[in-house]
Design an enzyme around this catalytic site. Sequence first.
Site, PDB file in Angstrom:
ATOM      1  N   ASP A  90       1.149   4.068  -3.085  1.00 59.31           N
ATOM      2  CA  ASP A  90       0.780   5.464  -2.840  1.00 59.31           C
ATOM      3  C   ASP A  90       1.875   6.433  -3.260  1.00 59.31           C
ATOM      4  OD1 ASP A  90      -1.661   4.709  -1.854  1.00 59.31           O
ATOM      5  OD2 ASP A  90      -1.111   4.864   0.249  1.00 59.31           O
TER       6      ASP A  90
ATOM      7  N   ASP B  17     -22.726   8.532 -11.560  1.00 55.31           N
ATOM      8  CA  ASP B  17     -23.253   7.240 -11.128  1.00 55.31           C
ATOM      9  C   ASP B  17     -22.453   6.767  -9.920  1.00 55.31           C
ATOM     10  OD1 ASP B  17     -20.947   5.429 -12.061  1.00 55.31           O
ATOM     11  OD2 ASP B  17     -21.509   6.392 -13.946  1.00 55.31           O
TER      12      ASP B  17
ATOM     13  N   SER C 246      -7.112   1.844  -4.102  1.00 56.62           N
ATOM     14  CA  SER C 246      -5.887   2.350  -3.487  1.00 56.62           C
ATOM     15  C   SER C 246      -4.966   2.954  -4.532  1.00 56.62           C
ATOM     16  CB  SER C 246      -5.137   1.223  -2.766  1.00 56.62           C
ATOM     17  OG  SER C 246      -5.619   1.042  -1.469  1.00 56.62           O
TER      18      SER C 246
ATOM     19  N   GLU D 215       0.826  -1.211   0.000  1.00 59.25           N
ATOM     20  CA  GLU D 215       0.000   0.000   0.000  1.00 59.25           C
ATOM     21  C   GLU D 215       0.856   1.255   0.000  1.00 59.25           C
ATOM     22  OE1 GLU D 215      -2.551   2.338  -0.597  1.00 59.25           O
ATOM     23  OE2 GLU D 215      -3.687   0.610   0.113  1.00 59.25           O
TER      24      GLU D 215
ATOM     25  N   ASP E 176     -16.929  11.010 -19.082  1.00 62.22           N
ATOM     26  CA  ASP E 176     -18.019  10.214 -18.525  1.00 62.22           C
ATOM     27  C   ASP E 176     -17.805   8.735 -18.857  1.00 62.22           C
ATOM     28  OD1 ASP E 176     -20.372   9.567 -17.294  1.00 62.22           O
ATOM     29  OD2 ASP E 176     -21.685  10.384 -18.857  1.00 62.22           O
ATOM     30  N   ILE E 177     -17.850   7.891 -17.841  1.00 63.75           N
ATOM     31  CA  ILE E 177     -17.702   6.447 -18.036  1.00 63.75           C
ATOM     32  C   ILE E 177     -19.101   5.827 -18.093  1.00 63.75           C
ATOM     33  CG2 ILE E 177     -16.711   4.311 -17.128  1.00 63.75           C
ATOM     34  CD1 ILE E 177     -14.652   6.427 -18.013  1.00 63.75           C
TER      35      ILE E 177
ATOM     36  N   GLY F 164     -23.718  10.549 -17.149  1.00 68.08           N
ATOM     37  CA  GLY F 164     -23.724  11.440 -15.995  1.00 68.08           C
ATOM     38  C   GLY F 164     -23.157  10.770 -14.759  1.00 68.08           C
TER      39      GLY F 164
END
Length: 600
Positions: A292, A581, A504, A288, A546-547, A579
């Site tokens: 990062d 979601d 992450s 992690e 937009d996905i 839009g």
Amino acid sequence: MVSFTLRAIGACLIGLPALITAAPTSHVSNDFHVVEQLNGVPQGWVQEGSPAPSTQMKFKLALVQGKTAEFEQRVMDISNPKHADYGKFMSREELDAFLQPSSQVKDSVFNWLASEGISKRSVKANTDWLTFTTSIATAEKLFNTRFYTFKNTADGSQIIRTLKYSVAASAAPYVQMVQPTTKFSAPRPELSSVFTSDLEITSSANVDCNVTITPDCIRELYKMGNTFAKKDPRNRLGISGYLEQYARLDDFSTFIDMFVPSLKGTTFDFKSIEGAKNEQNSSLDSVEASLDVDYAIGLSGALSTYYGTAGRGKLIPDLDQPNITENNNEPYIEQLFYLLDLPDSELPAVLSTSYGENEQSVPPTYSSVVCSLFGRLGARGVSVIFSSGDTGVGSACQSNDGKNTTKFNPIFPAACPFVTSVGGTRQINPEVAIHFSSGGFSERFARPWYQELDVRHYLGHELEKGKWDGMYNPYGRGFPDVAAQSYKFATRDHGKTIGVSGTSASAPLFAGVVSILNSIRLAHNKPRMGFLNPWLYTIGRSGFTDIVHGGSDGCTGTDMYSHLPTPYVPGASWNATKGWDPVTGLGTPNFEKLSKLVLI
């Protein structure tokens, strides 16, 4: 994902007993008023015995805040690009003065503490918080309760907690919360370990971005070109570290040499909170931490700090040992106290955090107080960014109110209205929502004004009428706000190149983008962006792609962390739609557009 004890803790998130949070005046018993109470030991924990009476424990007490509504409005005004106060952040001193409780509030609580031998001189006062250390024996009298040692059945870790605590009637109107007391759950890194694997690559050359993500893939996909942030102390990038996860400098240096050679020599500072260590040669998992720093810094090039906060390690057998208090920290609160106490010149401009937990597993008062503290960072000009989670619509998928109602599980702090929550995508041409991307609607926090139109449109026009009724709160804060790639990121850890997946990855990626946008604004004598959401849902929305393909899943019948049986919900999912979601938010960043929009 794993717990603050470095192991899976899903067991404690399933069937957690209902948390009864009452106003201080709701229950009275022998001049004590119950503040918070559990109806039993949370599942996944067993009561082991009583700690030694002389055991020392540090408590943080939140005073009732009389200006909550005024403060929240102030944060929104400062963060609203259409308001005259946009960008006029509060200084540390201004914030302290604004939130300072009355002398009556403090005196009443100090007098109560003094009645049990806790002198005013031994209490650290910080705006509307009091911190003090006392023995278990004194704490039991002070809070009219009994403390016990509890063991986590999944990993053997131990903590000292109680199932109920009270305060004296004279102080009850002024005490909002005391911790650590009733909070058993612990945040997890938002990593999907199923997709962690070794990679045989040494650079970005000839990498198929549909299979493996590198910084070059991100730069091309999100139209970032070769733009980096200027190393400016006004634009420090902060990265949260918990769980004894150590960001290793040698791994980071190798990652930069392999994938971002133009940043050769770039490094980061380490700041210890509550005695957190910086073990550069530890054999413990640090995936992690590596992920990062690799992507937040590797994409932005910003002046960066890794804030390590001591987690709750295993208790040593002899509870009389003085370092017992180190194992009972509440890491969010410890980190927030540290940051809010920094001078304005040392505060990060962006804070990226890739940890979360089921919202219902957190005591309601705790989630409210911590969320408000994130709002304070926003008031001081910090963009607080969280990964949305890796459980899709939910993994435990049942309520903890004793009824075991089948329902979707929102994530905290991702659903806090003062943070920017980042969901996950995968693939290019087209980019699609990834199945594990958490999203949904908070059961604690009402929908904020900045997303009202978007969420209302989704519920009224994009979601099939009646679908999932009773499984979610249609009036709650919707999350995530935005999304970014989250699948198979090339990362260096312990001398190896591995592929890592999870939101992450999405959070530090987006934090890197925001750092560069801050740099652009500062170069044009504009303030940094601060709390992002009001800007994202207004001016910024046209800077996102937009996905509309893919969706999340969850409620599979088996908890992904504890592997215990859970409710099965056929077809459980939020779909990516036109839009906003609840799986990809407003979409993924188009840096080329965003870099122009931030100057409007």
